[in-house]
Design a protein around this motif. Structure first.
Motif, PDB file in Angstrom:
ATOM      1  N   UNK A 134      36.227  41.137  33.310  1.00 31.47           N
ATOM      2  CA  UNK A 134      36.917  39.856  33.186  1.00 31.47           C
ATOM      3  C   UNK A 134      38.429  40.062  33.013  1.00 31.47           C
ATOM      4  N   UNK A 135      38.767  41.110  32.204  1.00 34.46           N
ATOM      5  CA  UNK A 135      40.192  41.416  32.056  1.00 34.46           C
ATOM      6  C   UNK A 135      40.806  41.826  33.399  1.00 34.46           C
ATOM      7  N   UNK A 136      40.025  42.620  34.183  1.00 36.92           N
ATOM      8  CA  UNK A 136      40.539  43.011  35.504  1.00 36.92           C
ATOM      9  C   UNK A 136      40.761  41.789  36.386  1.00 36.92           C
ATOM     10  N   UNK A 137      39.809  40.839  36.314  1.00 41.50           N
ATOM     11  CA  UNK A 137      39.965  39.606  37.109  1.00 41.50           C
ATOM     12  C   UNK A 137      41.215  38.850  36.673  1.00 41.50           C
ATOM     13  N   UNK A 138      41.442  38.801  35.347  1.00 40.16           N
ATOM     14  CA  UNK A 138      42.646  38.121  34.873  1.00 40.16           C
ATOM     15  C   UNK A 138      43.913  38.820  35.366  1.00 40.16           C
ATOM     16  N   UNK A 139      43.871  40.167  35.370  1.00 37.77           N
ATOM     17  CA  UNK A 139      45.028  40.916  35.869  1.00 37.77           C
ATOM     18  C   UNK A 139      45.296  40.619  37.344  1.00 37.77           C
ATOM     19  N   UNK A 140      44.171  40.594  38.121  1.00 39.67           N
ATOM     20  CA  UNK A 140      44.346  40.261  39.543  1.00 39.67           C
ATOM     21  C   UNK A 140      44.890  38.853  39.713  1.00 39.67           C
ATOM     22  N   UNK A 141      44.431  37.936  38.833  1.00 32.02           N
ATOM     23  CA  UNK A 141      44.942  36.566  38.893  1.00 32.02           C
ATOM     24  C   UNK A 141      46.446  36.532  38.589  1.00 32.02           C
ATOM     25  N   UNK A 142      46.848  37.341  37.608  1.00 25.98           N
ATOM     26  CA  UNK A 142      48.281  37.400  37.303  1.00 25.98           C
ATOM     27  C   UNK A 142      49.078  37.973  38.474  1.00 25.98           C
ATOM     28  N   UNK A 160      44.559  17.703  49.863  1.00 18.71           N
ATOM     29  CA  UNK A 160      44.028  19.071  49.836  1.00 18.71           C
ATOM     30  C   UNK A 160      44.436  19.795  48.553  1.00 18.71           C
ATOM     31  N   UNK A 161      45.687  19.563  48.122  1.00 13.51           N
ATOM     32  CA  UNK A 161      46.145  20.205  46.887  1.00 13.51           C
ATOM     33  C   UNK A 161      45.344  19.702  45.693  1.00 13.51           C
ATOM     34  N   UNK A 162      45.056  18.385  45.668  1.00 10.10           N
ATOM     35  CA  UNK A 162      44.240  17.851  44.571  1.00 10.10           C
ATOM     36  C   UNK A 162      42.865  18.490  44.534  1.00 10.10           C
ATOM     37  N   UNK A 163      42.262  18.652  45.710  1.00  5.17           N
ATOM     38  CA  UNK A 163      40.948  19.303  45.757  1.00  5.17           C
ATOM     39  C   UNK A 163      41.012  20.739  45.219  1.00  5.17           C
ATOM     40  N   UNK A 164      42.089  21.453  45.600  1.00  2.00           N
ATOM     41  CA  UNK A 164      42.223  22.827  45.125  1.00  2.00           C
ATOM     42  C   UNK A 164      42.413  22.872  43.610  1.00  2.00           C
ATOM     43  N   UNK A 165      43.183  21.899  43.079  1.00  2.00           N
ATOM     44  CA  UNK A 165      43.387  21.870  41.616  1.00  2.00           C
ATOM     45  C   UNK A 165      42.075  21.572  40.881  1.00  2.00           C
ATOM     46  N   UNK A 166      41.275  20.642  41.446  1.00  2.00           N
ATOM     47  CA  UNK A 166      39.965  20.373  40.814  1.00  2.00           C
ATOM     48  C   UNK A 166      39.077  21.604  40.846  1.00  2.00           C
ATOM     49  N   UNK A 167      39.087  22.352  41.961  1.00  2.00           N
ATOM     50  CA  UNK A 167      38.299  23.597  42.024  1.00  2.00           C
ATOM     51  C   UNK A 167      38.791  24.595  40.971  1.00  2.00           C
ATOM     52  N   UNK A 168      40.124  24.683  40.809  1.00  2.00           N
ATOM     53  CA  UNK A 168      40.653  25.615  39.810  1.00  2.00           C
ATOM     54  C   UNK A 168      40.227  25.216  38.396  1.00  2.00           C
ATOM     55  N   UNK A 169      40.230  23.890  38.118  1.00  2.00           N
ATOM     56  CA  UNK A 169      39.761  23.438  36.793  1.00  2.00           C
ATOM     57  C   UNK A 169      38.286  23.785  36.562  1.00  2.00           C
ATOM     58  N   UNK A 170      37.468  23.596  37.624  1.00  2.00           N
ATOM     59  CA  UNK A 170      36.047  23.956  37.489  1.00  2.00           C
ATOM     60  C   UNK A 170      35.882  25.439  37.190  1.00  2.00           C
ATOM     61  N   UNK A 171      36.703  26.266  37.858  1.00  2.00           N
ATOM     62  CA  UNK A 171      36.617  27.706  37.606  1.00  2.00           C
ATOM     63  C   UNK A 171      37.005  28.039  36.160  1.00  2.00           C
ATOM     64  N   UNK A 182      33.916  33.619  42.160  1.00  2.00           N
ATOM     65  CA  UNK A 182      35.378  33.787  42.015  1.00  2.00           C
ATOM     66  C   UNK A 182      35.919  34.665  43.137  1.00  2.00           C
ATOM     67  N   UNK A 183      35.165  35.734  43.451  1.00  2.00           N
ATOM     68  CA  UNK A 183      35.620  36.615  44.538  1.00  2.00           C
ATOM     69  C   UNK A 183      35.650  35.876  45.878  1.00  2.00           C
ATOM     70  N   UNK A 184      34.620  35.059  46.092  1.00  2.00           N
ATOM     71  CA  UNK A 184      34.591  34.285  47.344  1.00  2.00           C
ATOM     72  C   UNK A 184      35.802  33.352  47.415  1.00  2.00           C
ATOM     73  N   UNK A 185      36.104  32.692  46.276  1.00  2.00           N
ATOM     74  CA  UNK A 185      37.265  31.802  46.262  1.00  2.00           C
ATOM     75  C   UNK A 185      38.571  32.568  46.511  1.00  2.00           C
ATOM     76  N   UNK A 186      38.671  33.772  45.902  1.00  2.00           N
ATOM     77  CA  UNK A 186      39.866  34.584  46.132  1.00  2.00           C
ATOM     78  C   UNK A 186      39.989  34.978  47.607  1.00  2.00           C
ATOM     79  N   UNK A 187      38.831  35.347  48.203  1.00  2.00           N
ATOM     80  CA  UNK A 187      38.866  35.704  49.627  1.00  2.00           C
ATOM     81  C   UNK A 187      39.272  34.511  50.487  1.00  2.00           C
ATOM     82  N   UNK A 188      38.745  33.323  50.077  1.00  2.00           N
ATOM     83  CA  UNK A 188      39.138  32.125  50.850  1.00  2.00           C
ATOM     84  C   UNK A 188      40.646  31.878  50.753  1.00  2.00           C
ATOM     85  N   UNK A 189      41.191  32.020  49.521  1.00  2.00           N
ATOM     86  CA  UNK A 189      42.638  31.829  49.355  1.00  2.00           C
ATOM     87  C   UNK A 189      43.426  32.834  50.196  1.00  2.00           C
ATOM     88  N   UNK A 190      42.961  34.100  50.169  1.00  2.00           N
ATOM     89  CA  UNK A 190      43.669  35.121  50.938  1.00  2.00           C
ATOM     90  C   UNK A 190      43.606  34.833  52.447  1.00  2.00           C
TER      91      UNK A 190
END
Length: 522
Positions: free
Chosen positions: A218-226, A273-284, A446-454
């Protein structure tokens, strides 16, 4: 005749009466191989062969005799086969089945009782009609018969006492064996419980290690998020530069107002689209908080398990103390049995002394009779005391059995508690496995979402790089600028909208050129 000393004669007197039965007592040692063809002969002193016997009797062994053990035996020579009184010396000789001499007794002689000193008058009551007359019958009996009858009664009592002591020893040995078996069973159960506790501790350690690994992930995921946030800040800086270029271009394209409407619609769509992305981020973020709560619950469950394990260890310590108390009680019982055996040895010594007194008391019959009565009363009192002590021992053994049954019940209760602990631990392990599966699913999501963002950012950058014409847009209003700068996703959407608007303006310019050419040709 030789004396091999594998058999020993006991209580051999110097004189015997020919008119009474003679008892020959002997002891078979553990080195002697007894056989039913062994015999004891009455020989004259100085005989050279075993065939020169006066009379003989088969050597008997007691019931339950086993070879290789010591045993006390006796054989009776009846008066009809005994030699007549005289000055000749005789001796007992033990002969085995091979005709070899195993033991020789001390010499003795046969004599006749004196007519007055060896006779005793005994009163006997009449039966039936003669009782009404009130006269008693006087019998004249040899003193040796009375002494022999008293001696036989003492010997019978002594045999009964020996049998009782042997049965008591056998029962004590059985109880000792049972106690040893119960102790071995308890030790095996305690060892199993220890192994199970060790296994549970290993499982707890493994689960804590897994939880630590999850926290590290989880810490690694947070680091990647940073890191991603840092990259997004770089993108924002690039966006600012692009905005500066856009402003410069907007000053040149102030006349292109129709394209502004298209840009605004595109901006509205990108806002959604930005609102949808923000709601997804809140769910995460909510899912991450739920994961943290579940981790705290697992930690509390582990603490409760450790407390249960400590309680089970305290119960095992209590059982150890109970076992030590039982061992002390067993040693006390052994000491009491040793005292009883010492008392029986004292009784044997006293009986042998009484026999010697009977042999030596031929001259003073009256005094010896009183002494024998007194000793018989003492023996009866001692027998009663011994019987009472045996009853106490039996009661004590019964109490030990009840205590052992209580211990067995307590062991059964502890086994049930251990089973419940195992079931609860299994349920907790299953819950932990479910939590781990849920965590893994969340991490995969979370990884799938990161891949989608990338992939989305890569696609947008490729589209921006592939567009050949510069973007010419009208300047945005003052209300829309802070919204573009609020989130990195909006900056990317603005770039997409600007690219789309530039592509639309080029298409319109081409259509206008075609219309001009058509008009000129017309």
């Amino acid at each position: 005749m030789e004396d091999n000393r594998t058999v020993n004669f006991r209580d051999v007197a110097e004189n015997y009466f020919s008119d009474t039965r003679v008892d020959c007592r002997y002891t078979i040692s553990s080195q002697h191989d007894w056989s039913s063809h062994d015999w004891i002969g009455l020989f004259k002193v100085g005989c050279l062969t075993v065939k020169d016997y006066h009379t003989f009797a088969w050597a008997l062994a007691p019931e339950g005799y086993q070879t290789g053990t010591d045993a006390n035996c006796s054989v009776a020579f009846y008066s009809s086969y005994l030699p007549k009184p005289g000055g000749e010396a005789y001796q007992f000789v033990y002969v085995d089945e091979h005709g070899e001499v195993s033991a020789v007794s001390s010499p003795f002689s046969f004599c006749a009782p004196r007519p007055l000193d060896e006779l005793v008058t005994v009163e006997q009551e009449k039966s039936g009609e003669e009782e009404e007359d009130g006269d008693d019958l006087l019998l004249v009996v040899p003193k040796s018969l009375i002494l022999q009858s008293l001696l036989e009664g003492c010997q019978r009592d002594l045999r009964e006492l020996h049998k009782r002591f042997e049965t008591a020893d056998v029962e004590v040995e059985r109880e000792k064996e049972k106690w040893m078996m119960d102790r071995d069973e308890f030790e095996s159960v305690r060892n199993k419980m220890r192994s199970q506790i060790d296994e549970l501790k290993d499982n707890l350690r493994q689960s804590t290690e897994k939880i630590e690994e999850l926290e590290q992930k989880q810490k690694d995921v947070q680091n990647t998020h940073e890191n991603m946030c840092a990259e997004l800040n770089g993108l924002l800086a690039e966006r600012a530069e692009n905005h500066q270029r856009i402003r410069e271009l907007e000053q040149e394209s102030a006349t292109l107002t129709p394209q502004k409407l298209d840009i605004e619609t595109e901006l509205d769509r990108m806002k959604e689209r930005v609102k949808k992305m923000t709601t997804q981020r809140r769910d995460e973020e909510k899912e991450k908080k739920d994961l943290q709560i579940e981790n705290e619950q697992t930690h509390t469950d582990l603490r409760t398990l450790q407390e249960r394990l400590e309680a089970s260890e305290r119960s095992t310590d209590a059982l150890r103390r109970d076992l030590s108390e039982l061992g002390s009680m067993q040693s006390h019982s052994h000491a009491e049995l040793h005292q009883v055996r010492l008392q029986s040895a004292q009784i044997n010594v006293q009986l042998s002394q009484a026999n010697l007194a009977l042999r030596e008391g031929q001259a003073a019959w009256a005094q010896e009779r009183e002494a024998l009565r007194h000793s018989a009363e003492l023996d009866k009192d001692r027998v009663q005391k011994l019987s009472r002590e045996l009853q106490k021992k039996e009661e004590w053994l019964q109490e030990e059995r009840t205590e052992r049954e209580k211990l067995e019940v307590e062991l059964g209760n502890e086994k049930d508690c251990n089973r419940e602990l195992r079931a609860s631990l299994r349920a907790l392990q299953k819950e932990q496995e479910q939590h781990q599966l849920e965590k893994q699913e969340l991490l995969d999501h979370i990884r799938v979402l990161e891949l989608r963002l990338e992939t989305e950012t890569d696609a947008k950058w490729t589209e921006a790089a592939s567009s050949p014409t510069p973007c010419i847009d009208s300047p945005p209003s003052s209300e829309e600028k802070p919204q573009h700068e609020s989130s990195p996703e909006m900056s990317l959407s603005v770039l997409d909208s600007e690219q789309c608007s530039s592509h639309g303006s080029t298409e319109q310019s081409q259509k206008e050129n075609e219309n001009d050419t058509m008009a000129s040709t017309g």
